[in-house]
Design a protein around this motif. Structure first.
Motif, PDB file in Angstrom:
ATOM      1  N   ARG A   1       1.044   8.916   2.251  1.00 20.26           N
ATOM      2  CA  ARG A   1       1.968   8.865   3.387  1.00 20.26           C
ATOM      3  C   ARG A   1       1.840  10.077   4.294  1.00 20.26           C
ATOM      4  N   LYS A   2       1.618  11.248   3.701  1.00 19.71           N
ATOM      5  CA  LYS A   2       1.563  12.482   4.495  1.00 19.71           C
ATOM      6  C   LYS A   2       0.315  12.579   5.363  1.00 19.71           C
ATOM      7  N   LYS A   3      -0.677  11.760   5.082  1.00 21.35           N
ATOM      8  CA  LYS A   3      -1.884  11.803   5.922  1.00 21.35           C
ATOM      9  C   LYS A   3      -2.116  10.467   6.632  1.00 21.35           C
ATOM     10  N   SER A   4      -1.070   9.663   6.737  1.00 22.34           N
ATOM     11  CA  SER A   4      -1.181   8.364   7.394  1.00 22.34           C
ATOM     12  C   SER A   4      -0.446   8.344   8.718  1.00 22.34           C
TER      13      SER A   4
ATOM     14  N   LYS B   1       9.632   3.640   9.363  1.00 25.92           N
ATOM     15  CA  LYS B   1      10.715   4.513   8.899  1.00 25.92           C
ATOM     16  C   LYS B   1      10.264   5.398   7.751  1.00 25.92           C
ATOM     17  N   VAL B   2       9.402   4.875   6.884  1.00 23.69           N
ATOM     18  CA  VAL B   2       8.878   5.667   5.772  1.00 23.69           C
ATOM     19  C   VAL B   2       8.017   6.816   6.286  1.00 23.69           C
ATOM     20  N   LEU B   3       7.168   6.548   7.273  1.00 29.20           N
ATOM     21  CA  LEU B   3       6.240   7.569   7.775  1.00 29.20           C
ATOM     22  C   LEU B   3       6.915   8.560   8.710  1.00 29.20           C
TER      23      LEU B   3
ATOM     24  N   LEU C   1       0.828  -1.211   0.000  1.00 27.61           N
ATOM     25  CA  LEU C   1       0.000   0.000   0.000  1.00 27.61           C
ATOM     26  C   LEU C   1       0.857   1.253   0.000  1.00 27.61           C
ATOM     27  N   VAL C   2       1.825   1.309   0.902  1.00 26.84           N
ATOM     28  CA  VAL C   2       2.670   2.498   1.036  1.00 26.84           C
ATOM     29  C   VAL C   2       3.517   2.717  -0.214  1.00 26.84           C
ATOM     30  N   GLU C   3       3.929   1.620  -0.851  1.00 28.23           N
ATOM     31  CA  GLU C   3       4.713   1.737  -2.087  1.00 28.23           C
ATOM     32  C   GLU C   3       3.842   2.146  -3.276  1.00 28.23           C
ATOM     33  N   LYS C   4       2.621   1.578  -3.330  1.00 28.43           N
ATOM     34  CA  LYS C   4       1.732   1.808  -4.473  1.00 28.43           C
ATOM     35  C   LYS C   4       1.130   3.204  -4.474  1.00 28.43           C
ATOM     36  N   TYR C   5       0.852   3.744  -3.275  1.00 24.82           N
ATOM     37  CA  TYR C   5       0.195   5.045  -3.172  1.00 24.82           C
ATOM     38  C   TYR C   5       1.018   5.992  -2.300  1.00 24.82           C
TER      39      TYR C   5
END
Length: 334
Positions: A109-112, A125-127, A101-105
């Motif tokens: 990320r900025k609202k998760s 780490k991504v968020l 999900l995080v890779e596809k969209y």
């Protein structure tokens, strides 16, 4: 003691530990003020999200919870525009669906935010640290989520109560979990084991608990059961009682307590009726939990009864309780 039993016996302590971080969790949540929220998770994380969704919607928030794998394949990217905040729930932070999900969209990320037991996961780490809420459940050894499930619910309730501007007293939950570990369930286990069929019924906050119970019985005891909302059971499925199944109704204090009480009285002529309840009842086949928790918390100790049931059924059926034979703790493939 099985590794599964070790895990569920530690739930009171895990909740107590989590609540020492309650103010920190609420302070972090206060930086967001969402009105339209989407929760996403798999398995136990999904059911914890469903529990939080019941609470959020009672406060007037617009909240929806979906199973992550279905969203990945059957939602368009524009569907996420309907929500100002996404709450991603994953005890490991490494499940295949979450990473996809995080890779596809990337725009989400900025609202998760991520609710997890692993603050060092790749998705965490991504968020970034400010968007990661740790559930502080400690190590979980077995297949079958116990500490992580309950602590996910409590963490989500802390977050959503902050967003809703409501006070929610979580004190005493650990004591009620301790009580559920000690209550006598011998006759209940005997009934289920002898019958071999089980139906679970409840309303409101109880429904996600029943869904988690179904999963727990499947993955720990390889025992199949079904669940229904109280209203859904009345719309036809209650005929199963005439077929002789064991039906377990979770009856706790709350908005629909009187409706459930009348329903229970109606069904009391059937030998297969069992209650898990914190309400006074004349029904003899009852696992009696302590009273005193608010409606938002009252069904949570019931999961301990189902965990103990699963552990005992696994032993009787010759399965290693909490040891995966096919599935894995962290799902790396869809």
């Amino acid at each position: 003691m099985s590794i599964f039993a070790q895990d569920f016996s530690e739930q009171p302590r895990a909740v107590k530990e989590l609540l020492t971080f309650a103010e920190e969790i609420k302070r972090k949540a206060a930086f967001l003020q969402p009105r339209n929220v989407l929760l996403l998770g798999m398995g136990a994380s999904y059911y914890a999200g469903l529990y939080a969704t019941v609470y959020a919607n009672t406060t007037g928030m617009n909240c929806r919870c979906e199973e992550l794998s279905e969203v990945i394949w059957y939602w368009s990217e524009n569907s996420f525009d309907l929500y100002d905040t996404l709450v991603l729930v994953s005890q490991s932070g490494e499940t295949a669906e979450l990473k996809k999900l995080v890779e596809k969209y990337p725009k989400i990320r900025k609202k998760s935010i991520l609710v997890t037991n692993n603050p060092n996961s790749s998705v965490a780490k991504v968020l970034g640290e400010d968007r990661v809420f740790v559930i502080h459940a400690g190590q979980e050894r077995a297949m079958g989520s116990t500490k992580t499930f309950v602590n996910c619910i409590v963490t989500l309730l802390l977050i959503f109560s902050q967003w809703a501007g409501r006070s929610l007293n979580l004190g005493g939950l650990d004591d009620h979990l301790e009580n559920a570990l000690a209550v006598n369930i011998h006759d209940y286990v005997e009934s289920v084991a002898a019958n071999g069929q089980l139906v679970l019924v409840g309303r409101g906050f109880s429904v996600p608990i029943l869904r988690m119970a179904q999963l727990t019985l499947a993955e720990v005891a390889r025992f199949n059961c079904s669940w229904y909302s109280g209203g859904g059971f009345r719309h036809g499925a209650m005929e199963l009682m005439a077929g002789g199944v064991i039906s377990t109704l979770v009856h706790v204090e709350g908005k629909t307590s009187q409706i459930m009480a009348r329903f229970i009285q109606e069904l009391s002529r059937f030998d297969g009726l069992w209650l898990i309840s914190n309400v006074e009842t004349s029904v003899p086949r009852c696992v009696r939990l302590r009273e005193g928790l608010s409606e938002e918390l009252a069904p949570i100790p019931a999961i301990v009864v189902f965990q103990r049931l699963a552990d005992e059924l696994a032993r009787r059926r010759g399965y290693p309780s909490g040891v995966g034979m096919i599935a894995t703790k962290v799902t790396s493939e869809e």
